[in-house]
Design an enzyme around this catalytic site. Structure first.
Site, PDB file in Angstrom:
ATOM      1  CG  ASP A   1      -3.042   3.790  -3.099  1.00 54.77           C
ATOM      2  OD1 ASP A   1      -4.114   3.190  -3.295  1.00 54.77           O
ATOM      3  OD2 ASP A   1      -2.802   4.419  -2.056  1.00 54.77           O
ATOM      4  CD  GLU A   2      -5.155  -0.197  -0.793  1.00 55.24           C
ATOM      5  OE1 GLU A   2      -5.615  -1.334  -0.632  1.00 55.24           O
ATOM      6  OE2 GLU A   2      -5.664   0.818  -0.297  1.00 55.24           O
TER       7      GLU A   2
ATOM      8  CG  ASP B   1      -1.906   1.088   1.280  1.00 52.82           C
ATOM      9  OD1 ASP B   1      -1.785   2.028   0.460  1.00 52.82           O
ATOM     10  OD2 ASP B   1      -2.814   1.033   2.129  1.00 52.82           O
TER      11      ASP B   1
HETATM   12 MG   LIG Z   1      -2.279   4.055   0.103  1.00 53.71          MG
END
Ligand SMILES: [Mg+2]
Length: 428
Positions: free
Chosen positions: A134-135, A38
């Site tokens: 974003d993960e 993350d």
């Molecule tokens: Mg994040």
């Protein structure tokens, strides 16, 4: 932290968490090693890549031209120290931190950086499942002999992403996706947290139940009512009590709390491409005023547009189904002069249809917005000679804003950002 849909119970539509597997054959294969990576303050970190000077001042990426109505989409560590929060109005953030530097989101940047980050992940396994921009989950079970144990791989990846992209990442390492995701929230920024199979209960069970993926605000409230506050409470809760409170999803959440999540890390493209995208809703009251109607249509159009964008699709037709209180339904459709996946354009077309087909102040029982005749978005954008350049720039700008809003809504819940009137609206 993902907070799930705020307008209902838990939803397992994302990814493949509902899959039931044969536990014995899984046990025979031994434990998997799964990473959840993350990126920290992702939008802010991407902007800082382009403008290194942002690293030295409190900075926030904000989502509107008009700052009065803008909200904070992401902030850097310095802004965090002032208490600046994601999804709060820019004016409120500036009260906490008057020297806050606000920057606009950059079109295309986040997707590009996201691809670069995932490319690094692919060096360690081909089982990479992005979850938002974003993960990603990584199943590295087959890579352990090459690259070391899960924690070592996590540390290697963190170092590389930081060195090559200037972005810090928090990584959770565990034996299933749910706990890996939980792990990446334990320590931030730039940290690895391990939740091993033989010690998971002592780490996970004391945590609040809302830390679990899919346990959003409304599920948290329901669980509180039956005395479930921690993940341990959930694990030990009577199955029938959970079933009465949350249906079969309640039972599944208890499985997750017990570490029994067998969902695979699936290489992207899990959901088949839709032929049309619709969203309909019976609101808590009949729609009466023009305000009600326009709120309802906008609200529905937002989720239609979000799903179109998720599949990189545009619609050429917009249709509505309008149901009156005596339960007769009329369907109307219109074709657009250009394909779109913007909620502002879909809702404008849908609203015009509803208004043209409503007798005066006649009440509406329910309404559905359909996006039809779908085409691939990139085909449309490469045929841009049909459209003037200024128009394309405006379209791209709106698209950038709306997809940024999607990302925020996916993470913080549907009400985190959107039409201001969605908060406490009597129709929802
Ligand atoms: Mg994040």
């Amino acid at each position: 932290m993902y907070m799930g849909p705020s307008d209902g119970g838990p939803s397992f539509r994302v990814s493949n968490f509902h899959e039931v597997k044969d536990e014995r054959s899984i046990a025979a294969q031994g434990f998997r090693t799964i990473l959840h990576c993350d990126a920290n303050s992702f939008f802010a970190s991407c902007e800082t890549m382009l403008h290194p000077e942002y690293a030295y001042v409190p900075m926030a990426v904000c989502g509107s031209v008009e700052e009065r109505h803008g909200i904070v989409l992401a902030k850097n560590e310095l802004a965090k120290k002032y208490g600046v929060q994601t999804a709060e109005p820019v004016w409120a953030a500036k009260q906490k931190c008057p020297e806050l530097l606000t920057v606009r989101p950059t079109y295309g940047l986040y997707g590009e950086v996201s691809q670069k980050m995932n490319k690094i992940f692919y060096d360690y396994t081909d089982l990479v499942e992005p979850f938002g921009v974003d993960e990603s989950w990584l199943d590295v079970t087959g890579s352990l002999r090459l690259f070391g144990d899960g924690e070592q791989i996590a540390d290697t990846i963190r170092a590389r992403v930081k060195r090559e992209l200037g972005i810090t990442v928090s990584v959770g390492v565990s034996f299933n996706k749910i706990f890996a995701k939980l792990g990446s929230d334990i320590k931030k920024p730039d940290a690895t947290s391990v939740i091993p199979p033989d010690r998971f209960a002592s780490i996970v069970w004391p945590m609040p139940v809302s830390a679990l993926l899919f346990v959003g605000p409304s599920t948290t409230r329901t669980l509180k009512r039956i005395g479930v506050y921690t993940i341990g409470d959930l694990a030990c809760c009577d199955i029938e009590v959970l079933r009465r409170a949350l249906g079969k999803n309640g039972v599944l959440l208890r499985e997750f709390a017990l570490g029994r999540d067998f969902a695979d890390v699936t290489v992207s493209g899990y959901e088949p491409e839709p032929k049309s995208v619709s969203n309909g809703m019976t609101f808590r009251h009949n729609l009466q005023t023009q305000n009600d109607v326009s709120f309802a249509v906008t609200y529905l159009s937002m989720s239609v547009a979000e799903r179109l964008r998720k599949h990189n699709l545009c619609c050429n037709n917009v249709a509505v189904s309008i149901r009156s209180p005596n339960l007769t339904t009329i369907n109307r459709q219109t074709s657009l002069d250009h394909p779109t996946c913007l909620w502002s354009e879909i809702s404008r077309a849908a609203l015009a249809l509803v208004n043209a087909n409503r007798n005066g102040e006649e009440e509406i029982y329910s309404v559905t917005v359909h996006a039809e005749r779908l085409t691939r978005e990139n085909e449309f954008l490469t045929q841009q000679q049909f459209f003037p350049e200024a128009w394309e720039t405006a379209y791209r700008r709106k698209h950038s804003l709306e997809s940024t809003v999607d990302a925020i809504r996916a993470r913080y819940g549907k009400c985190a950002i959107g039409i201001a009137s969605a908060v406490n609206n009597r129709l929802l």
